[in-house]
Design a protein around this motif. Structure first.
Motif, PDB file in Angstrom:
ATOM      1  N   PRO A  34      21.696  21.770  23.933  1.00  0.00           N
ATOM      2  CA  PRO A  34      22.796  21.418  24.851  1.00  0.00           C
ATOM      3  C   PRO A  34      22.766  19.963  25.304  1.00  0.00           C
ATOM      4  CG  PRO A  34      21.097  22.607  26.042  1.00  0.00           C
ATOM      5  CD  PRO A  34      20.660  22.580  24.607  1.00  0.00           C
ATOM      6  N   LYS A  35      21.665  19.248  25.076  1.00  0.00           N
ATOM      7  CA  LYS A  35      21.548  17.878  25.572  1.00  0.00           C
ATOM      8  C   LYS A  35      22.020  16.824  24.573  1.00  0.00           C
ATOM      9  CE  LYS A  35      17.627  18.912  28.614  1.00  0.00           C
ATOM     10  NZ  LYS A  35      16.229  18.576  28.959  1.00  0.00           N
ATOM     11  N   LEU A  36      22.233  17.219  23.320  1.00  0.00           N
ATOM     12  CA  LEU A  36      22.658  16.261  22.311  1.00  0.00           C
ATOM     13  C   LEU A  36      24.117  15.849  22.511  1.00  0.00           C
ATOM     14  CD1 LEU A  36      21.101  17.544  18.958  1.00  0.00           C
ATOM     15  CD2 LEU A  36      20.373  15.611  20.351  1.00  0.00           C
ATOM     16  N   HIS A  37      24.461  14.695  21.934  1.00  0.00           N
ATOM     17  CA  HIS A  37      25.843  14.228  21.928  1.00  0.00           C
ATOM     18  C   HIS A  37      26.441  14.568  20.568  1.00  0.00           C
ATOM     19  CE1 HIS A  37      25.676  11.613  25.629  1.00  0.00           C
ATOM     20  NE2 HIS A  37      24.388  11.857  25.407  1.00  0.00           N
ATOM     21  N   TYR A  38      27.553  15.313  20.571  1.00  0.00           N
ATOM     22  CA  TYR A  38      28.133  15.822  19.327  1.00  0.00           C
ATOM     23  C   TYR A  38      29.433  15.094  18.996  1.00  0.00           C
ATOM     24  CZ  TYR A  38      24.806  19.664  19.746  1.00  0.00           C
ATOM     25  OH  TYR A  38      23.653  20.406  19.841  1.00  0.00           O
ATOM     26  N   LYS A  94      27.701  19.580  27.000  1.00  0.00           N
ATOM     27  CA  LYS A  94      28.236  18.658  28.007  1.00  0.00           C
ATOM     28  C   LYS A  94      28.812  17.387  27.404  1.00  0.00           C
ATOM     29  CE  LYS A  94      25.062  20.027  31.734  1.00  0.00           C
ATOM     30  NZ  LYS A  94      24.018  19.544  32.680  1.00  0.00           N
ATOM     31  N   PHE A  95      28.346  17.046  26.181  1.00  0.00           N
ATOM     32  CA  PHE A  95      28.732  15.758  25.609  1.00  0.00           C
ATOM     33  C   PHE A  95      29.347  15.954  24.225  1.00  0.00           C
ATOM     34  CE2 PHE A  95      24.801  15.131  28.128  1.00  0.00           C
ATOM     35  CZ  PHE A  95      25.360  14.424  29.195  1.00  0.00           C
ATOM     36  N   ILE A  96      30.651  15.753  24.146  1.00  0.00           N
ATOM     37  CA  ILE A  96      31.376  15.775  22.872  1.00  0.00           C
ATOM     38  C   ILE A  96      32.192  14.490  22.799  1.00  0.00           C
ATOM     39  CG2 ILE A  96      33.077  16.961  21.444  1.00  0.00           C
ATOM     40  CD1 ILE A  96      32.306  19.563  22.774  1.00  0.00           C
ATOM     41  N   HIS A  97      32.032  13.755  21.698  1.00  0.00           N
ATOM     42  CA  HIS A  97      32.704  12.462  21.557  1.00  0.00           C
ATOM     43  C   HIS A  97      33.702  12.527  20.406  1.00  0.00           C
ATOM     44  CE1 HIS A  97      29.791  10.776  24.349  1.00  0.00           C
ATOM     45  NE2 HIS A  97      28.836  11.335  23.621  1.00  0.00           N
ATOM     46  N   VAL A  98      34.941  12.181  20.702  1.00  0.00           N
ATOM     47  CA  VAL A  98      35.998  12.174  19.693  1.00  0.00           C
ATOM     48  C   VAL A  98      35.883  10.905  18.855  1.00  0.00           C
ATOM     49  CG1 VAL A  98      38.478  12.052  19.320  1.00  0.00           C
ATOM     50  CG2 VAL A  98      37.556  13.600  21.049  1.00  0.00           C
ATOM     51  N   ARG A  99      35.767  11.070  17.550  1.00  0.00           N
ATOM     52  CA  ARG A  99      35.656   9.952  16.618  1.00  0.00           C
ATOM     53  C   ARG A  99      36.936   9.883  15.788  1.00  0.00           C
ATOM     54  NH1 ARG A  99      32.118   7.557  19.519  1.00  0.00           N
ATOM     55  NH2 ARG A  99      30.097   8.595  19.708  1.00  0.00           N
ATOM     56  N   ILE A 100      37.655   8.765  15.929  1.00  0.00           N
ATOM     57  CA  ILE A 100      38.950   8.604  15.264  1.00  0.00           C
ATOM     58  C   ILE A 100      38.758   7.939  13.901  1.00  0.00           C
ATOM     59  CG2 ILE A 100      41.265   7.618  15.430  1.00  0.00           C
ATOM     60  CD1 ILE A 100      40.779   9.689  17.544  1.00  0.00           C
ATOM     61  N   ASN A 101      39.127   8.638  12.840  1.00  0.00           N
ATOM     62  CA  ASN A 101      39.056   8.099  11.477  1.00  0.00           C
ATOM     63  C   ASN A 101      40.449   7.601  11.090  1.00  0.00           C
ATOM     64  OD1 ASN A 101      38.481   7.472   8.848  1.00  0.00           O
ATOM     65  ND2 ASN A 101      38.244   9.585   8.149  1.00  0.00           N
ATOM     66  N   VAL A 102      40.578   6.287  10.883  1.00  0.00           N
ATOM     67  CA  VAL A 102      41.894   5.702  10.585  1.00  0.00           C
ATOM     68  C   VAL A 102      42.164   5.641   9.091  1.00  0.00           C
ATOM     69  CG1 VAL A 102      41.798   4.330  12.691  1.00  0.00           C
ATOM     70  CG2 VAL A 102      41.023   3.318  10.539  1.00  0.00           C
ATOM     71  N   SER A 103      41.265   6.147   8.263  1.00  0.00           N
ATOM     72  CA  SER A 103      41.440   6.088   6.811  1.00  0.00           C
ATOM     73  C   SER A 103      42.717   6.818   6.398  1.00  0.00           C
ATOM     74  CB  SER A 103      40.232   6.726   6.114  1.00  0.00           C
ATOM     75  OG  SER A 103      40.403   6.729   4.726  1.00  0.00           O
ATOM     76  N   GLY A 104      43.537   6.137   5.608  1.00  0.00           N
ATOM     77  CA  GLY A 104      44.779   6.729   5.133  1.00  0.00           C
ATOM     78  C   GLY A 104      45.910   6.715   6.130  1.00  0.00           C
ATOM     79  N   LYS A 227      26.873   3.812  20.192  1.00  0.00           N
ATOM     80  CA  LYS A 227      26.392   4.660  21.284  1.00  0.00           C
ATOM     81  C   LYS A 227      26.265   6.108  20.818  1.00  0.00           C
ATOM     82  CE  LYS A 227      29.574   3.445  24.349  1.00  0.00           C
ATOM     83  NZ  LYS A 227      30.277   3.295  25.639  1.00  0.00           N
ATOM     84  N   ASP A 228      25.316   6.806  21.427  1.00  0.00           N
ATOM     85  CA  ASP A 228      25.132   8.247  21.260  1.00  0.00           C
ATOM     86  C   ASP A 228      24.899   8.631  19.798  1.00  0.00           C
ATOM     87  OD1 ASP A 228      25.514   8.591  24.046  1.00  0.00           O
ATOM     88  OD2 ASP A 228      27.671   8.429  23.753  1.00  0.00           O
ATOM     89  N   ASP A 229      25.774   9.447  19.212  1.00  0.00           N
ATOM     90  CA  ASP A 229      25.549   9.954  17.857  1.00  0.00           C
ATOM     91  C   ASP A 229      25.688   8.876  16.781  1.00  0.00           C
ATOM     92  OD1 ASP A 229      28.362  10.433  18.917  1.00  0.00           O
ATOM     93  OD2 ASP A 229      28.708  10.534  16.762  1.00  0.00           O
ATOM     94  N   LEU A 230      26.221   7.706  17.126  1.00  0.00           N
ATOM     95  CA  LEU A 230      26.379   6.628  16.147  1.00  0.00           C
ATOM     96  C   LEU A 230      25.114   5.792  15.989  1.00  0.00           C
ATOM     97  CD1 LEU A 230      29.950   5.301  17.081  1.00  0.00           C
ATOM     98  CD2 LEU A 230      29.335   6.979  15.338  1.00  0.00           C
ATOM     99  N   VAL A 231      24.171   5.952  16.896  1.00  0.00           N
ATOM    100  CA  VAL A 231      22.949   5.147  16.867  1.00  0.00           C
ATOM    101  C   VAL A 231      22.122   5.482  15.624  1.00  0.00           C
ATOM    102  CG1 VAL A 231      20.713   4.857  18.013  1.00  0.00           C
ATOM    103  CG2 VAL A 231      22.814   4.728  19.335  1.00  0.00           C
TER     104      VAL A 231
END
Length: 663
Positions: A34-38, A94-104, A227-231
């Motif tokens: 539950p502590k990870l950033h998804y 608790k931590f969910i991060h929206v990642r926007i993919n602009v491909s296409g 930041k977070d899951d991108l590290v």
């Protein structure tokens, strides 16, 4: 989260997430920690089709609406969590991060996808996409991303986000931000204990590719914050496409220096392009063209091979041996890993030694265009740190900045004027060429970096080339360094009136050629784009295996070289054996085959024989500069093949190694 306390678009965002990304939400809900950033990956093109208004707000005001999107994702996650109440594995996150993919999507236009050197103030605050190569990767740190305050008057609790522009300082609102019918207007706020939310934080620097820049243009770089899951998902040398928000941060305080704002891209989505090779797309119809091409040359395969080789550096007349060597070097062999984990490289290295005006630099530049990832440098402008890795100090912290060999990992590194490098600088690439790694111990940083790269060098001889002296004496390059090159071709500009007449006719005829080469069939000179696709395809598709006949020829030639080599040169013949195998495998790939035949082994021997670093057995190889394409290559090769096999069988030590059937 109460509906009256959320922005108006939150419900629409949550509905979009549930409707299109319920599988991702379910996977996140069933993850154990539950502590990870998804991350929750969303295609901008899909969002644009579904709700153009929200998509425009995400693009124009990403700092606010990406945060709203993440709140909506948490809200949608709770809905999915409640739906999975019968599942014991569900865990609330608790931590969910929206990642926007602009491909296409339309955001891949030049206005929102500029080169790093064209980033301007107008790009500030919008969703921006940049492409570059990671040249520096910092350590992972802890970053305070949010803390909660409470209004002492109305007890309303609200989050405050530290600002990067002011070095993560906290700026409290001028009055209570509660959205009530009767404004509170309180100005006294209290920090809520244990409300600080911290994030993983890493700074990297990306630099625009030199391949897309004009002559004289200095490649620009920009700082990127992960930041977070991108590290730690990228490393120095990786090609990346980063989507994020362009902002600025204060440069460090330096005495008597003007304080400036440095541009920074806060990453939202990072896509590695190392493995994707998105710039080389091979449709099925192109693959069918390759197969059709080889079916046409089924009876005369070497004529088909030469049709491909003619497309390599077509502006240079002849030089068949050099063009063959360039093709085999770029294609390479198959990497071998034994049971103990020891690796034998599959990449080949090529060195051209020749008089000025023999076309060495032309081949270097053309080879760089053929490779989907390449770095070009000169020995005069390169130091050991520039080639390998350098330690730089940034903000009191030591970091490693990648050099040319690391940036060319998985591609090609072209080094012109190899002889201009200092001896110390040349010594640093020994490990990179053979072990394909660089061991670093600088400023307390001890690590190993990957340099799985092809090295293509060009050098002039020291004064007039003397055939009676060794190659090491003629080039001032050490024997151990020369032994690491699979092929070393010497291009001697001898005065040959017949050859000069043919070359001058070719150069004069070049001026009258039309620009219709791309429309010619594959049986003529191959265009550059088709050559790139072909080399990339055969490297990934074929894993050639040696046949018994090929093994016998290579083994016999190796033993013959061991017998005839001098004591000083004997230690280089082991590397020569590995080079023979790599070149034979590369030729099999070039010939569109999955097995190494006797023909491939003979071609590899001819390349080594042209190399002049070994004692030549075949006298008919001649000067590589004057080698030309023949009218009937299959017939000519049969003569050379018989000559080599006769030479091998003429020694008493090898009466039975070559069977009569092989002849």
């Amino acid at each position: 989260m109460e509906p009256e306390n959320v922005p108006a678009h939150l419900k629409a965002l949550a509905e979009f997430v549930i409707r299109h990304h319920s599988d991702q939400l379910r996977s996140i809900t069933l993850s154990p920690d539950p502590k990870l950033h998804y991350p929750l990956y969303i295609d901008f093109a899909e969002l644009l089709d579904e709700d153009p208004e929200i998509a425009h707000l995400v693009f124009s005001k990403p700092a606010d609406y990406l945060r709203f999107f993440e709140d909506a994702a948490i809200w949608a996650h709770k809905i999915v969590f409640d739906e999975l109440k019968s599942c014991e594995k569900r865990v609330e996150k608790k931590f969910i991060h929206v990642r926007i993919n602009v491909s296409g999507s339309p955001l891949e236009c030049p206005e929102t996808f500029p080169s790093i050197g064209r980033v301007r103030v107008k790009h500030h605050g919008v969703l921006l996409t940049l492409k570059g190569t990671v040249i520096r990767s910092g350590a992972t740190k802890m970053y305070e991303g949010e803390r909660t305050y409470m209004c002492r008057k109305c007890k309303h609790m609200f989050p405050v986000y530290p600002e990067l522009e002011t070095r993560n300082s906290i700026v409290l609102p001028s009055h209570c931000p509660s959205q009530r019918s009767k404004p509170c207007e309180g100005t006294n706020f209290q920090f809520v204990e244990n409300s600080i939310i911290c994030h993983d934080y890493q700074e990297i620097k990306i630099q625009e590719s030199t391949q897309v820049l004009g002559v004289g243009v200095i490649p620009r770089s920009i700082l990127v914050i992960l930041k977070d899951d991108l590290v730690d998902i990228v490393k120095a040398g990786d090609d990346v496409i980063v989507t994020g928000i362009l902002t600025a941060k204060w440069s460090p305080d330096l005495k008597d220096v003007r304080c400036d704002l440095d541009p920074v891209l806060i990453a939202n989505h990072v896509r590695r392009t190392n493995e994707l090779k998105s710039d080389i797309d091979i449709p099925d119809d192109i693959i069918m063209q390759f197969k059709q091409f080889w079916s046409e040359f089924k009876d005369t395969p070497l004529k088909g091979r030469n049709a491909i080789l003619r497309g390599i550096c077509p502006q240079v007349f002849g030089l068949f041996t050099v063009k063959l060597a360039v093709a085999l070097t770029l294609i390479g062999g198959v990497q071998h890993v034994d049971a103990s984990g020891t690796k034998v490289r599959g990449e080949s290295h090529l060195l051209l030694v020749g008089d000025p005006g023999t076309g060495k630099s032309q081949f270097l530049k053309f080879a760089a265009k053929l490779s989907n990832r390449s770095v070009i440098t000169t020995g005069l402008g390169s130091t050991s740190a520039g080639l390998t890795v350098t330690a730089v100090k940034d903000g009191g912290e030591w970091m490693l900045e990648a050099g040319a060999l690391v940036l060319a990992d998985g591609g090609l590194c072209c080094i012109d004027e190899f002889d201009s490098m200092r001896e110390h600088d040349r010594a640093t690439i020994h490990e990179a060429m053979e072990q394909q790694t660089i061991s670093v111990a600088k400023a307390g940083l001890v690590t190993t970096l990957s340099t799985r790269t092809i090295i293509f060098g060009a050098t002039n001889p020291k004064g007039h080339y003397d055939p009676n002296l060794s190659l090491s004496v003629n080039t001032t390059l050490s024997g151990p360094l020369l032994s690491r090159f699979d092929i070393v071709l010497v291009l001697l500009d001898t005065k040959n009136p017949e050859w000069d007449a043919v070359v001058s006719s070719h150069i004069l005829a070049e001026g009258g050629l039309s620009e219709e080469k791309d429309t010619e069939p594959l049986t003529d000179i191959w265009p550059l784009a088709m050559l790139r696709r072909y080399i990339y395809f055969v490297k990934g598709y074929f894993k050639p295996i040696l046949t018994k006949e090929a093994e016998k020829v290579i083994s016999s030639y190796y033993q013959l070289q061991r017998r005839s080599a001098t004591q000083n040169a004997a230690r280089t013949t082991v590397r020569m054996l590995e080079s023979l195998i790599r070149l034979a495998q590369a030729h099999a790939r070039l010939m569109f085959r999955n097995e190494v035949t006797q023909l491939d082994a003979i071609t590899a021997i001819l390349c080594i024989e042209s190399s002049m670093t070994t004692s030549a057995i075949v006298d008919s190889v001649g000067n590589a500069l004057h080698s030309n394409f023949t009218e009937n290559p299959d017939l000519e090769n049969a003569k050379q093949e018989k000559l080599i096999l006769d030479k091998l069988r003429s020694f008493d030590e090898f009466p039975d190694i070559i069977s009569t059937q092989a002849l």
